[in-house]
Design a protein around this motif. Structure first.
Motif, PDB file in Angstrom:
ATOM      1  N   GLU A   6      22.211   8.568-138.137  1.00  0.00           N
ATOM      2  CA  GLU A   6      21.928   8.518-136.814  1.00  0.00           C
ATOM      3  C   GLU A   6      22.448   9.894-135.864  1.00  0.00           C
ATOM      4  O   GLU A   6      23.620  10.603-135.887  1.00  0.00           O
ATOM      5  CB  GLU A   6      23.246   7.273-135.672  1.00  0.00           C
ATOM      6  N   SER A  21      18.087   7.806-132.932  1.00  0.00           N
ATOM      7  CA  SER A  21      17.254   7.504-134.109  1.00  0.00           C
ATOM      8  C   SER A  21      18.385   7.735-135.620  1.00  0.00           C
ATOM      9  O   SER A  21      19.353   7.719-135.102  1.00  0.00           O
ATOM     10  CB  SER A  21      16.659   9.266-134.564  1.00  0.00           C
ATOM     11  N   CYS A  22      17.465   7.275-136.749  1.00  0.00           N
ATOM     12  CA  CYS A  22      18.408   7.205-138.267  1.00  0.00           C
ATOM     13  C   CYS A  22      17.486   7.488-139.226  1.00  0.00           C
ATOM     14  O   CYS A  22      16.660   6.952-139.261  1.00  0.00           O
ATOM     15  CB  CYS A  22      19.071   5.731-137.857  1.00  0.00           C
ATOM     16  N   ALA A  23      17.494   8.558-140.144  1.00  0.00           N
ATOM     17  CA  ALA A  23      16.860   9.192-140.733  1.00  0.00           C
ATOM     18  C   ALA A  23      17.598   8.749-142.091  1.00  0.00           C
ATOM     19  O   ALA A  23      18.536   8.814-141.884  1.00  0.00           O
ATOM     20  CB  ALA A  23      16.800  10.704-140.325  1.00  0.00           C
ATOM     21  N   SER A  25      17.831   8.553-146.725  1.00  0.00           N
ATOM     22  CA  SER A  25      17.003   9.519-147.657  1.00  0.00           C
ATOM     23  C   SER A  25      17.789   8.905-148.359  1.00  0.00           C
ATOM     24  O   SER A  25      18.596   8.047-148.454  1.00  0.00           O
ATOM     25  CB  SER A  25      17.319  10.590-147.064  1.00  0.00           C
ATOM     26  N   THR A  28      14.767   5.516-150.587  1.00  0.00           N
ATOM     27  CA  THR A  28      14.090   5.020-149.373  1.00  0.00           C
ATOM     28  C   THR A  28      13.147   3.619-150.360  1.00  0.00           C
ATOM     29  O   THR A  28      13.139   3.162-149.113  1.00  0.00           O
ATOM     30  CB  THR A  28      13.926   6.034-148.855  1.00  0.00           C
ATOM     31  N   ARG A  72       9.845   2.385-136.195  1.00  0.00           N
ATOM     32  CA  ARG A  72       9.580   3.633-137.368  1.00  0.00           C
ATOM     33  C   ARG A  72       8.689   4.289-137.528  1.00  0.00           C
ATOM     34  O   ARG A  72       6.900   4.077-137.045  1.00  0.00           O
ATOM     35  CB  ARG A  72       9.874   2.329-138.874  1.00  0.00           C
ATOM     36  N   ASP A  73       8.942   5.561-138.582  1.00  0.00           N
ATOM     37  CA  ASP A  73       7.840   6.259-138.606  1.00  0.00           C
ATOM     38  C   ASP A  73       8.194   6.592-140.307  1.00  0.00           C
ATOM     39  O   ASP A  73       9.242   7.110-140.928  1.00  0.00           O
ATOM     40  CB  ASP A  73       8.380   8.475-138.346  1.00  0.00           C
ATOM     41  N   LYS A  76       8.421   9.813-142.253  1.00  0.00           N
ATOM     42  CA  LYS A  76       9.989  10.844-142.775  1.00  0.00           C
ATOM     43  C   LYS A  76      10.806   9.826-142.353  1.00  0.00           C
ATOM     44  O   LYS A  76      12.168   9.625-142.613  1.00  0.00           O
ATOM     45  CB  LYS A  76       9.839  10.555-140.562  1.00  0.00           C
ATOM     46  N   ASN A  77      10.916   8.336-142.908  1.00  0.00           N
ATOM     47  CA  ASN A  77      12.291   7.226-143.697  1.00  0.00           C
ATOM     48  C   ASN A  77      13.096   7.560-142.059  1.00  0.00           C
ATOM     49  O   ASN A  77      14.015   7.359-142.632  1.00  0.00           O
ATOM     50  CB  ASN A  77      12.343   8.068-145.013  1.00  0.00           C
ATOM     51  N   THR A  78      12.530   7.115-140.941  1.00  0.00           N
ATOM     52  CA  THR A  78      12.721   7.374-140.073  1.00  0.00           C
ATOM     53  C   THR A  78      12.779   5.878-138.665  1.00  0.00           C
ATOM     54  O   THR A  78      11.531   6.088-139.224  1.00  0.00           O
ATOM     55  CB  THR A  78      12.715   8.432-139.159  1.00  0.00           C
TER      56      THR A  78
END
Length: 126
Positions: A6, A21-23, A25, A28, A72-73, A76-78
């Motif tokens: 985050e 934001s939260c990416a 990995s 996923t 969400r994106d 970008k898995n975000t």
């Protein structure tokens, strides 16, 4: 395993805005829901918002409706949480979490989520 990182917390005055934001990995491909939760001082962790990863359906706690927006994106898995009209009672550590397919029953219970980020502090001053 899914790793979550985050960012975007901070100190803001009442009425201001922040975007978290939260990416994600790792594994996923198996994400069902991504959610935002928060935990204020002396309080239990509570649901804020969630998004179904496939389809984009969104869900909000009553306290977040009309002020917060989850998005969400996929590429970008975000996942993002846009927070507007912030109030001092929004002060908390905000966590993102992932619920995978085949586990849990709800989008709002912390117990149904499999992976958690480290949290980011949001402080709203009056």
């Amino acid at each position: 395993q899914v790793q979550l990182v985050e960012s975007g917390g901070g100190l803001v005055q009442a009425g201001g805005s922040l975007r978290l934001s939260c990416a994600a990995s790792g594994r996923t491909f198996n994400m069902y829901y991504m959610g935002w939760f928060r935990q204020g001082p002396g309080k239990e962790r509570e649901f804020v918002a969630a998004i179904r990863w496939s389809g984009g359906n969104t869900y909000y706690a009553d306290s977040a409706k009309g002020r917060f927006t989850i998005s969400r994106d996929n590429a970008k898995n975000t996942v993002f949480l846009q927070m507007n009209s912030l109030k001092p009672e929004d002060t908390a550590v905000y966590y993102c979490a992932v619920r995978q397919y085949g586990s849990g029953r709800s989008y709002y219970s912390p117990d149904d989520y499999n992976y958690w980020g480290q949290g980011t502090q949001v402080t709203v001053s009056s």
